[in-house]
Design an enzyme around this catalytic site. Structure first.
Site, mmCIF file in Angstrom:
data_model
loop_
_atom_site.group_PDB
_atom_site.id
_atom_site.type_symbol
_atom_site.label_atom_id
_atom_site.label_comp_id
_atom_site.label_asym_id
_atom_site.label_seq_id
_atom_site.Cartn_x
_atom_site.Cartn_y
_atom_site.Cartn_z
ATOM 1 N N GLU A 59 -21.826 -2.235 94.406
ATOM 2 C CA GLU A 59 -23.083 -1.523 94.636
ATOM 3 C C GLU A 59 -22.910 -0.408 95.670
ATOM 4 O O GLU A 59 -23.494 0.671 95.539
ATOM 5 C CB GLU A 59 -24.165 -2.507 95.095
ATOM 6 C CG GLU A 59 -24.643 -3.473 94.030
ATOM 7 C CD GLU A 59 -23.687 -4.644 93.806
ATOM 8 O OE1 GLU A 59 -23.866 -5.366 92.812
ATOM 9 O OE2 GLU A 59 -22.750 -4.836 94.620
ATOM 10 N N PRO A 269 -7.263 -9.024 91.002
ATOM 11 C CA PRO A 269 -8.286 -10.064 90.963
ATOM 12 C C PRO A 269 -9.591 -9.593 91.591
ATOM 13 O O PRO A 269 -9.578 -8.829 92.562
ATOM 14 C CB PRO A 269 -7.665 -11.208 91.760
ATOM 15 C CG PRO A 269 -6.671 -10.545 92.658
ATOM 16 C CD PRO A 269 -6.143 -9.376 91.879
ATOM 17 N N ARG A 270 -10.690 -10.049 91.036
ATOM 18 C CA ARG A 270 -12.002 -9.668 91.565
ATOM 19 C C ARG A 270 -12.120 -10.060 93.032
ATOM 20 O O ARG A 270 -12.691 -9.332 93.839
ATOM 21 C CB ARG A 270 -13.109 -10.342 90.737
ATOM 22 C CG ARG A 270 -14.519 -10.034 91.207
ATOM 23 C CD ARG A 270 -14.860 -8.569 91.027
ATOM 24 N NE ARG A 270 -16.232 -8.271 91.370
ATOM 25 C CZ ARG A 270 -16.754 -7.052 91.350
ATOM 26 N NH1 ARG A 270 -16.019 -6.017 90.996
ATOM 27 N NH2 ARG A 270 -18.017 -6.855 91.671
ATOM 28 N N GLU A 316 -8.360 0.220 96.412
ATOM 29 C CA GLU A 316 -7.341 0.992 95.702
ATOM 30 C C GLU A 316 -7.488 0.945 94.189
ATOM 31 O O GLU A 316 -6.905 1.782 93.492
ATOM 32 C CB GLU A 316 -5.945 0.496 96.080
ATOM 33 C CG GLU A 316 -5.560 0.801 97.511
ATOM 34 C CD GLU A 316 -4.080 0.556 97.785
ATOM 35 O OE1 GLU A 316 -3.490 1.344 98.541
ATOM 36 O OE2 GLU A 316 -3.518 -0.409 97.233
ATOM 37 N N ASN A 340 -17.060 -2.908 86.405
ATOM 38 C CA ASN A 340 -17.246 -1.460 86.238
ATOM 39 C C ASN A 340 -16.304 -0.864 85.182
ATOM 40 O O ASN A 340 -15.141 -0.572 85.453
ATOM 41 C CB ASN A 340 -17.033 -0.764 87.578
ATOM 42 C CG ASN A 340 -17.537 0.665 87.564
ATOM 43 O OD1 ASN A 340 -17.755 1.254 86.507
ATOM 44 N ND2 ASN A 340 -17.746 1.216 88.735
ATOM 45 N N LEU A 342 -16.595 2.041 83.975
ATOM 46 C CA LEU A 342 -16.505 3.490 84.124
ATOM 47 C C LEU A 342 -15.375 3.942 85.041
ATOM 48 O O LEU A 342 -14.984 5.108 85.013
ATOM 49 C CB LEU A 342 -17.836 4.048 84.642
ATOM 50 C CG LEU A 342 -19.011 3.928 83.663
ATOM 51 C CD1 LEU A 342 -20.280 4.456 84.295
ATOM 52 C CD2 LEU A 342 -18.704 4.692 82.375
ATOM 53 N N GLU A 343 -14.850 3.044 85.853
ATOM 54 C CA GLU A 343 -13.761 3.458 86.750
ATOM 55 C C GLU A 343 -12.538 3.934 85.976
ATOM 56 O O GLU A 343 -12.023 5.029 86.249
ATOM 57 C CB GLU A 343 -13.412 2.323 87.717
ATOM 58 C CG GLU A 343 -14.438 2.155 88.821
ATOM 59 C CD GLU A 343 -14.062 1.099 89.840
ATOM 60 O OE1 GLU A 343 -14.534 1.197 90.989
ATOM 61 O OE2 GLU A 343 -13.298 0.185 89.491
#
Length: 437
Positions: A59, A269-270, A316, A340, A342-343
């Site tokens: 966010e 990893p998240r 990164e 995401n 869109l990255e």
């Protein structure tokens, strides 16, 4: 009645909430601030403070262009960004340094939020996506402070839950001055929960306005040499991954690397605190493990051939996607809802993802419709897609152009949202004060 029930449940649940905050390492920081023991100092009625709440890293990344635009137009307005997580705090301090101040979001107890609001004296409150805290919103409304849902969305899971308490949600949404929502679907869902049609607007998704090449970062941009890649090696980056999903990815990579040994896998990893466990999982598949945090800036050339690089650093991934030959976005092969997409798309990289895209459904549909996004149902589908990509660089290039066009064609939400927030909060009067000062 509904607020009474809600507050009784909060009081009863306080010991559980406190224990949860203490046990979760990423939520332990700022505990005294969360419970209202310490509140932001140094601001008051003489300052005009705009309070923006962004839960975590994702966010915060979304609102960076928005906050920077507001700061440029209203430099004397103090912007405070609150988060829930430690990664959110780091993102604010890195990406909005000198522009915004960070604090942790207070727990939604009336006496705590009252102390915070009194300390900040905000001229407006903006909540990113959907963090609807009833007591906070009601107290802001009582004080005449406008609240805006920014880049709002409602996942299917949240929508179904809120429908069970629709009368309460109707009261909560009545305290919101304006909802600036990502899609028509989100707008319809808010209306079904009782929001006023006059206050809900579909303005698009601000994530489309994130331009990776201009993103501020405290680190240099990542280069191929950072990962120790040779000229003929191709990078397959799987970002924001989760347990179980990573095993599917590794199984797929095993098949692909047998046919194309010049492919290197990056797993991001998240939650990077899982990196040690992930390294063990990678080794169980027989692959050498390279940890990004342990690589010198000149890269690592001791390990060659098929290998897995674990991206165990923060901030990164968005830039690393720029090095990818193909990309996968996690939380989609397991029922998380997706992260995401869109990255990698912003870098013109073909984007693969699984069937679980509830958190990013509209974007996923746009990418698939463009012919540049690839939705796979399982590991076999992912393997087939990667094989096709490795066999045809022209196909990969065409896919990349299509996803980049989706990003370009859907930009503009930041400017729309800035304009509407200016009106609702009445920021123009502060612009005139800035000029007089």
């Amino acid at each position: 009645m509904w607020y009474g029930v809600y507050n009784v449940l909060l009081i009863i649940g306080f010991p559980v909430i406190l224990c949860a905050l203490l046990l979760k390492k990423r939520c332990r920081s700022g505990l005294l601030q969360r419970i209202g023991w310490i509140v932001p100092q140094g601001w008051g009625s003489q300052d005009h403070v705009l309070w923006v709440h962004a839960v975590s890293l994702g966010e915060v990344a979304t609102i960076v262009p928005f906050v920077k635009t507001l700061h440029q137009r209203y430099p004397a307005t103090r912007i405070v960004v609150s988060t829930v997580t430690e990664t959110g705090r780091e993102a604010v301090q890195q990406r909005l340094a000198g522009i915004a101040t960070h604090c942790y979001l207070p727990l939604d107890y009336p006496w705590i939020v009252n102390r915070f609001i009194h300390a900040l004296s905000p001229i407006g409150f903006l909540v990113v996506e959907t963090e609807l805290w009833p007591n906070l919103l009601r107290e802001l409304s009582r004080r005449g402070v406008p609240s805006v849902i920014l880049n709002g969305r409602l996942s299917s899971r949240s929508f179904l839950r809120y429908r069970w308490i629709r009368p309460f949600m109707c009261q909560v949404l009545s305290t919101v001055s304006l909802g600036l929502l990502q899609s028509v679907r989100d707008e319809q869902r808010f209306l079904e929960l009782g929001a006023s049609p006059d206050r809900m607007r579909h303005t698009g998704n601000m994530k489309f306005d994130l331009t990776m090449n201009g993103t501020h970062t405290s680190r240099p941009l990542i280069h191929r040499s950072t990962f120790g890649l040779s000229e003929d090696e191709r990078l397959f980056i799987a970002g924001s991954t989760h347990p179980v999903e990573e095993e599917i990815l590794l199984e797929s990579y095993r098949a692909v690397s047998r046919a194309f040994p010049n492919v290197v896998l990056v797993l991001a990893p998240r939650h990077i605190e899982r990196s040690d466990a992930l390294a063990e999982t990678v080794r169980s598949f027989g692959f050498p493990v390279v940890r990004r945090s342990r690589l010198p800036e000149t890269g690592h050339r001791e390990t060659v051939g098929p290998r897995v690089i674990i991206l165990d650093t923060r901030g990164e991934l968005a830039h690393a996607y720029g090095l990818a030959y193909m990309a996968f976005v996690g939380g989609t092969l397991v029922p998380v809802g997706g992260h995401n997409l869109l990255e990698p798309a912003a870098w013109g990289k073909p984007v693969c993802f699984g069937p679980h895209t509830d958190h990013c459904q509209e974007i996923a549909d746009l990418l698939v419709e463009s012919g540049g996004g690839i939705r796979v149902n399982d590991g076999q589908g992912l393997t087939e897609t990667l094989m096709k990509g490795m066999q045809s660089q022209d196909w990969v290039s065409q896919m990349g152009l299509r996803v980049r066009k989706v990003v370009d064609d859907n930009q503009g939400a930041v400017e729309k949202n800035v304009s509407m927030v200016e009106q609702v909060v009445g920021l123009s009067r502060y612009r005139s004060k800035d000029k007089e000062g």
